[in-house]
Design a protein around this motif. Structure first.
Motif, PDB file in Angstrom:
ATOM      1  N   VAL A 189       0.853  -1.187   0.000  1.00 52.42           N
ATOM      2  CA  VAL A 189       0.000   0.000   0.000  1.00 52.42           C
ATOM      3  C   VAL A 189       0.891   1.240   0.000  1.00 52.42           C
ATOM      4  CG1 VAL A 189      -1.847   1.252   1.170  1.00 52.42           C
ATOM      5  CG2 VAL A 189      -1.796  -1.252   1.253  1.00 52.42           C
ATOM      6  N   VAL A 190       0.835   1.989  -1.100  1.00 45.79           N
ATOM      7  CA  VAL A 190       1.614   3.217  -1.197  1.00 45.79           C
ATOM      8  C   VAL A 190       0.915   4.341  -0.450  1.00 45.79           C
ATOM      9  CG1 VAL A 190       2.698   4.873  -2.769  1.00 45.79           C
ATOM     10  CG2 VAL A 190       2.456   2.471  -3.458  1.00 45.79           C
ATOM     11  N   ASP A 191      -0.415   4.436  -0.639  1.00 45.19           N
ATOM     12  CA  ASP A 191      -1.184   5.496   0.004  1.00 45.19           C
ATOM     13  C   ASP A 191      -2.647   5.076   0.070  1.00 45.19           C
ATOM     14  OD1 ASP A 191      -1.562   7.923   1.273  1.00 45.19           O
ATOM     15  OD2 ASP A 191      -1.825   9.049  -0.582  1.00 45.19           O
ATOM     16  N   GLY A 192      -3.374   5.660   1.021  1.00 46.32           N
ATOM     17  CA  GLY A 192      -4.775   5.309   1.207  1.00 46.32           C
ATOM     18  C   GLY A 192      -4.951   4.102   2.107  1.00 46.32           C
ATOM     19  N   ARG A 193      -6.198   3.659   2.233  1.00 50.54           N
ATOM     20  CA  ARG A 193      -6.518   2.501   3.069  1.00 50.54           C
ATOM     21  C   ARG A 193      -7.130   1.402   2.208  1.00 50.54           C
ATOM     22  NH1 ARG A 193     -10.272   5.581   7.254  1.00 50.54           N
ATOM     23  NH2 ARG A 193     -10.772   6.605   5.280  1.00 50.54           N
ATOM     24  N   LEU A 194      -6.550   0.216   2.330  1.00 54.22           N
ATOM     25  CA  LEU A 194      -6.998  -0.944   1.560  1.00 54.22           C
ATOM     26  C   LEU A 194      -7.844  -1.843   2.450  1.00 54.22           C
ATOM     27  CD1 LEU A 194      -6.767  -2.605  -1.096  1.00 54.22           C
ATOM     28  CD2 LEU A 194      -4.812  -3.762  -0.040  1.00 54.22           C
ATOM     29  N   GLU A 195      -9.066  -2.101   2.004  1.00 60.36           N
ATOM     30  CA  GLU A 195      -9.974  -2.969   2.745  1.00 60.36           C
ATOM     31  C   GLU A 195      -9.928  -4.367   2.145  1.00 60.36           C
ATOM     32  OE1 GLU A 195     -14.375  -2.320   4.406  1.00 60.36           O
ATOM     33  OE2 GLU A 195     -14.341  -2.627   2.243  1.00 60.36           O
ATOM     34  N   HIS A 196      -9.537  -5.336   2.971  1.00 67.68           N
ATOM     35  CA  HIS A 196      -9.488  -6.733   2.540  1.00 67.68           C
ATOM     36  C   HIS A 196     -10.679  -7.499   3.109  1.00 67.68           C
ATOM     37  CE1 HIS A 196      -8.278 -10.931   2.207  1.00 67.68           C
ATOM     38  NE2 HIS A 196      -8.555 -11.033   3.490  1.00 67.68           N
TER      39      HIS A 196
ATOM     40  N   ASP B 274     -12.320 -11.568   2.655  1.00 68.18           N
ATOM     41  CA  ASP B 274     -12.268 -12.864   1.981  1.00 68.18           C
ATOM     42  C   ASP B 274     -13.440 -13.727   2.423  1.00 68.18           C
ATOM     43  OD1 ASP B 274     -11.429 -14.818   4.184  1.00 68.18           O
ATOM     44  OD2 ASP B 274      -9.771 -13.396   4.306  1.00 68.18           O
ATOM     45  N   ASN B 275     -13.729 -14.751   1.636  1.00 65.73           N
ATOM     46  CA  ASN B 275     -14.944 -15.535   1.889  1.00 65.73           C
ATOM     47  C   ASN B 275     -14.759 -16.591   2.968  1.00 65.73           C
ATOM     48  OD1 ASN B 275     -13.415 -17.374   0.427  1.00 65.73           O
ATOM     49  ND2 ASN B 275     -15.108 -18.014  -0.894  1.00 65.73           N
ATOM     50  N   ALA B 276     -13.590 -16.563   3.646  1.00 67.63           N
ATOM     51  CA  ALA B 276     -13.413 -17.410   4.825  1.00 67.63           C
ATOM     52  C   ALA B 276     -13.680 -16.620   6.103  1.00 67.63           C
ATOM     53  CB  ALA B 276     -12.002 -17.986   4.859  1.00 67.63           C
ATOM     54  N   GLY B 277     -14.171 -15.390   5.936  1.00 63.17           N
ATOM     55  CA  GLY B 277     -14.506 -14.559   7.090  1.00 63.17           C
ATOM     56  C   GLY B 277     -13.436 -13.558   7.469  1.00 63.17           C
ATOM     57  N   GLY B 278     -12.371 -13.482   6.679  1.00 67.91           N
ATOM     58  CA  GLY B 278     -11.305 -12.545   6.990  1.00 67.91           C
ATOM     59  C   GLY B 278     -11.655 -11.117   6.622  1.00 67.91           C
ATOM     60  N   TYR B 279     -11.213 -10.187   7.467  1.00 66.40           N
ATOM     61  CA  TYR B 279     -11.430  -8.759   7.203  1.00 66.40           C
ATOM     62  C   TYR B 279     -10.286  -7.976   7.824  1.00 66.40           C
ATOM     63  CZ  TYR B 279     -13.394  -4.080   7.068  1.00 66.40           C
ATOM     64  OH  TYR B 279     -13.585  -2.740   6.814  1.00 66.40           O
ATOM     65  N   SER B 280      -9.762  -6.999   7.072  1.00 61.15           N
ATOM     66  CA  SER B 280      -8.708  -6.154   7.625  1.00 61.15           C
ATOM     67  C   SER B 280      -8.612  -4.870   6.826  1.00 61.15           C
ATOM     68  CB  SER B 280      -7.356  -6.886   7.613  1.00 61.15           C
ATOM     69  OG  SER B 280      -7.016  -7.319   6.313  1.00 61.15           O
ATOM     70  N   LEU B 281      -8.027  -3.856   7.465  1.00 62.04           N
ATOM     71  CA  LEU B 281      -7.708  -2.591   6.811  1.00 62.04           C
ATOM     72  C   LEU B 281      -6.192  -2.422   6.834  1.00 62.04           C
ATOM     73  CD1 LEU B 281     -10.307   0.006   8.183  1.00 62.04           C
ATOM     74  CD2 LEU B 281     -10.178  -0.957   5.880  1.00 62.04           C
ATOM     75  N   LEU B 282      -5.624  -2.092   5.683  1.00 58.73           N
ATOM     76  CA  LEU B 282      -4.191  -1.876   5.583  1.00 58.73           C
ATOM     77  C   LEU B 282      -3.935  -0.422   5.220  1.00 58.73           C
ATOM     78  CD1 LEU B 282      -4.788  -4.987   4.439  1.00 58.73           C
ATOM     79  CD2 LEU B 282      -2.304  -4.961   4.316  1.00 58.73           C
ATOM     80  N   ASP B 283      -2.909   0.154   5.840  1.00 57.83           N
ATOM     81  CA  ASP B 283      -2.554   1.551   5.636  1.00 57.83           C
ATOM     82  C   ASP B 283      -1.257   1.661   4.837  1.00 57.83           C
ATOM     83  OD1 ASP B 283      -4.634   2.954   7.263  1.00 57.83           O
ATOM     84  OD2 ASP B 283      -3.790   1.682   8.840  1.00 57.83           O
ATOM     85  N   ALA B 284      -0.859   2.895   4.550  1.00 58.68           N
ATOM     86  CA  ALA B 284       0.362   3.143   3.789  1.00 58.68           C
ATOM     87  C   ALA B 284       1.559   2.459   4.446  1.00 58.68           C
ATOM     88  CB  ALA B 284       0.611   4.640   3.674  1.00 58.68           C
TER      89      ALA B 284
END
Length: 290
Positions: A71-78, A80-90
């Motif tokens: 992630v260069v910039d912004g927030r990436l929302e992950h 997945d269909n196994a129930g995973g969820y996360s937010l990644l930052d720069a």
């Protein structure tokens, strides 16, 4: 690493990618590593640089390879269909082993304009049916080595005396090198690792040839494919201006590659099988936020 004579790396080829301005919501894209030249990049297949709003990379499947998303910039929302969820930052990185059946979404969070670099990393035939897994490497968890005039952040592999936290099925190195103007640094890699770099900022000189590469420039490096992982190679770097570069390396996988949309296998029949499996529901339900 052994005490044998050191292999000195040089820039083999360098280029500046062209960027397509796609408009809203996929604002801009550049292909850094073209998959048509995947034999030159092995074990890496492609690298894409994207700027996008929400709705571009919603629910989709993968099989037969891995991804490494920086992630260069912004927030990436992950999701997945196994129930995973996360937010990644720069500065954060997500590693995914698609294995036999991944289904996920990579979205810009909220109203962010996200900027990412994603590498596709091949899997050998023996690992293409492995279990799907995800790993988030937070920027604060990637060790930082302080050097004269800069830093080396290690996401994967053993670099500059530090070991990155990424647990890739295909061992690679991934490091982010930041240098002040005028700084010299020697980057050490296993001599049999194929390697490429991408300039995030500034301008640097590489190798004894002092090849200058500036922001958005990419390059492949010479290596000794007949060498061993225990023998060292060195890449001399000098910062022409305040600079930042990403350097990746890994041992080539010399197998046939077949492409089909979101799948990377060894034959077209395996690609057809992946599409049949998707239609039959083998990849499971959609990846949507609960």
């Amino acid at each position: 690493m052994s005490s044998k004579p050191t292999f000195n790396r040089e820039v083999r080829e360098f280029w500046y990618p062209k960027y397509s301005k796609n408009g809203y919501p996929h604002v801009q894209q550049g292909i850094i590593l073209n998959p048509e030249k995947n034999e030159e990049f092995s074990p890496f297949i492609l690298m894409a640089e994207d700027w996008y709003k929400r709705g571009i990379f919603s629910d989709h499947p993968h099989r037969g390879f891995q991804t490494v998303t920086y992630v260069v910039d912004g927030r990436l929302e992950h999701i997945d269909n196994a129930g995973g969820y996360s937010l990644l930052d720069a500065g954060d990185v997500q590693y995914m082993n698609a294995g036999w059946a991944a289904r996920h979404a990579e979205e810009a969070f909220d109203d962010d304009l996200i900027h990412t670099l994603q590498v596709w990393l091949n899997l050998p035939k023996s690992l293409k049916q492995t279990e799907t897994s995800y790993q988030n490497i937070r920027v604060e968890d990637a060790p930082v080595v302080n050097i004269d005039g800069g830093t080396v952040r290690v996401y994967s592999g053993e670099i500059a005396g530090a070991t990155g936290p990424m647990k890739s099925l295909v061992p690679i190195t991934m490091s982010e090198i930041t240098l002040r103007e005028g700084t010299d640094y020697t980057h050490v890699l296993p001599e049999n690792h194929n390697s490429f770099l991408y300039m995030l900022a500034g301008e640097m000189e590489f190798g004894e040839s002092k090849t200058k590469i500036a922001k958005t420039g990419a390059a492949t490096l010479s290596f000794n494919e007949e060498g061993t992982v225990s023998n060292r190679s060195e890449l001399k770097i000098k910062a022409v201006s305040k600079s930042k570069v990403l350097i990746y390396s890994g041992v080539p996988i010399r197998e046939e590659i077949a492409f089909g949309g979101p799948f990377v296998m060894n034959s077209q029949e395996e690609i057809r099988e992946a599409f049949r499996d998707l239609q039959r529901g083998v990849f499971g339900p959609s990846a949507v936020k609960k």
